[in-house]
Design an enzyme around this catalytic site. Sequence first.
Site, PDB file in Angstrom:
ATOM      1  N   TYR A  79     -25.354 -20.793 -49.779  1.00  9.54           N
ATOM      2  CA  TYR A  79     -23.927 -20.457 -49.777  1.00  9.54           C
ATOM      3  C   TYR A  79     -23.094 -21.476 -49.003  1.00  9.54           C
ATOM      4  CZ  TYR A  79     -24.987 -15.989 -51.900  1.00  9.54           C
ATOM      5  OH  TYR A  79     -25.395 -15.012 -52.758  1.00  9.54           O
ATOM      6  N   LYS A 110     -39.203 -16.103 -47.439  1.00 10.88           N
ATOM      7  CA  LYS A 110     -40.144 -16.637 -48.433  1.00 10.88           C
ATOM      8  C   LYS A 110     -40.751 -17.903 -47.844  1.00 10.88           C
ATOM      9  CE  LYS A 110     -41.758 -16.673 -52.734  1.00 10.88           C
ATOM     10  NZ  LYS A 110     -42.620 -15.611 -53.287  1.00 10.88           N
ATOM     11  N   ASP A 136     -40.379 -11.080 -51.760  1.00 11.26           N
ATOM     12  CA  ASP A 136     -40.573 -10.498 -53.100  1.00 11.26           C
ATOM     13  C   ASP A 136     -41.269  -9.143 -53.020  1.00 11.26           C
ATOM     14  OD1 ASP A 136     -42.753 -11.913 -52.224  1.00 11.26           O
ATOM     15  OD2 ASP A 136     -42.994 -13.139 -54.019  1.00 11.26           O
ATOM     16  N   ASP A 147     -27.791 -10.970 -49.985  1.00  9.09           N
ATOM     17  CA  ASP A 147     -26.801 -10.617 -51.002  1.00  9.09           C
ATOM     18  C   ASP A 147     -27.439  -9.672 -52.018  1.00  9.09           C
ATOM     19  OD1 ASP A 147     -24.593 -10.589 -52.597  1.00  9.09           O
ATOM     20  OD2 ASP A 147     -24.594 -12.722 -53.079  1.00  9.09           O
ATOM     21  N   ASP A 152     -27.410  -5.077 -52.169  1.00 17.35           N
ATOM     22  CA  ASP A 152     -26.938  -4.308 -53.330  1.00 17.35           C
ATOM     23  C   ASP A 152     -28.039  -3.365 -53.820  1.00 17.35           C
ATOM     24  OD1 ASP A 152     -24.431  -5.363 -53.316  1.00 17.35           O
ATOM     25  OD2 ASP A 152     -24.465  -6.049 -55.406  1.00 17.35           O
TER      26      ASP A 152
END
Length: 503
Positions: A142, A189, A222, A246, A250
């Site tokens: 970002y 990760k 993951d 992000d 959600d």
Amino acid sequence: MTTLARQPQMTQAPTTDTPKVAIAHGDGIGPEIMAAARRVLDAAQAQLDTTEIAIGKTVYEQGHSAGIAPESWDVIRASDAILKAPITTPQGGGYKSLNVTLRKTLGLFANVRPCRSVAPFVPTKHPGIDCVIVRENEEDTYAGIEHRQTAEVTQCLKLITRPGCERIVKYAFDYARSHGRKKVTCFVKDNIMKLTDGLFHQVFDEIAPLYPDIEAESRIIDIATAQLADTPERFDVIVTPNLYGDIVSDVAAQLTGSVGLGGSANIGNHVSMFEAIHGSAPDIAGQDIANPSGLILAAVQMLNHLGQPEPAADIHNAWLTTLEQGIHTVDIAGESTRHKVGTQAFADAVIDRLGQSPAHLQPVTYGSTPQAGAEQSAAPGTPTRKTHKPTKQLTGIDVFLDWDAPGRNPQQLGEHLQPLAGPDFKLKMITNRGVKVFPGGFPETFCTDHWRCRFTAADAATPTHAAVVALLTRIHDAGLDFIKTEHLYTFDGKPGYSMGQGE
Ligand code: NAD
């Protein structure tokens, strides 16, 4: 345009200690849900000195492409918090995302989203979910640094910094402690991105022991997200880099049964911003049917942040009581609904229940609750540790080429490059999309027009910058198109670069 005059929101006059709050009404359902949230704040006797600012569609239409009036910046910078209703972002036409502009300009480094079920009053498959996602809000991909490098290849730079990691990890532990939470889980990760996500994980491991009263664990993103979707009750506070956060926030909000009920905080060291998760819902604007819950819960987060836990808990418990008594807006109406109400009537119901605690749902308590013996930390999000300055040494250079010769044969490119290494370097390997293709690549490996050619120092001596420039000049003079370079440094003797896959 909305007036910028200060409008005290309280019964008694504001004092110099009263937190200053910029109020942004937004677009669509924004003004309706903001009116509802402000009435609830007033009734709970929140101590706020408010000023209205203009943002959103009308400001875009006046030609300010960022969607915020220039004079609003002064109000924001003099404020402790912004309570922001959603805005409508015009599509196309080079408009910028106001949220991104505010986050980056104001240094809002932490995005905090509590996700808690209110089942069975809002149905969900996961009645046990009660977690908080703490997302790093400024870095990662970002940072928005992207380049097209060849006809086929684009690149986005993922920037993870030590101060950025320290600030967000520390914020997550401080948040856990001050909200009576027991565990912080780091999602990364780092089995793949060993340097960037590896740094986030390393900082997490360094900071966690400063909070012996909080359990700490780290998981690969993951499988951790799969576990979150399956058994979210196993998680408490989750801290994670920007892009993962992000997505995960959600997912977690949806697991509570409705993203429409979520509030979120964007925390900075100077000013912080609080808003609902949802958008401006132009399809239902002006009908008094929008659910004001997301903005009311954002206001609860704001009060906690501003050091007013009593009205925060009062409003939150009144809101829980309203829901469990079956008073619902249409968007969450279901089997447990007894009264379907509009936006303002819902706010009235919350106001009527101030001072009450829910009978079925777990009541909330807020306040600073560090445990006995726990180390008191500095201001939330402030890195406290001294950073050791490592010794940096240049040991080679990755030269990236745009090369599209017929057949794209890595052997041909390698043999072309080897004599160009000169006296100071040797050609160590060539990779394509990170996979080693020379020496000894496989014909099965798909190759694009973008090649990383790794030159390492020919002997133990550090290559000079003059040697690097001479290497690039030889490559250019041989008719090859170098498009960028990355220096290969060691830091205290440890490589500060990744290996090629198959190296
Ligand atoms: P949206 O969240 O506004 O609406 C999606 C659906 O959810 C709609 O059917 C809407 O009626 C419903 N909904 C949303 N909030 C609700 C509420 N409080 N009560 C009842 N129903 C509600 O998403 P969208 O339609 O994709 O976006 C509309 C506009 O909002 C766009 O211009 C978008 O850019 C903007 N937006 C702004 C923000 C923000 O300012 N933070 C966030 C997301 C979207």
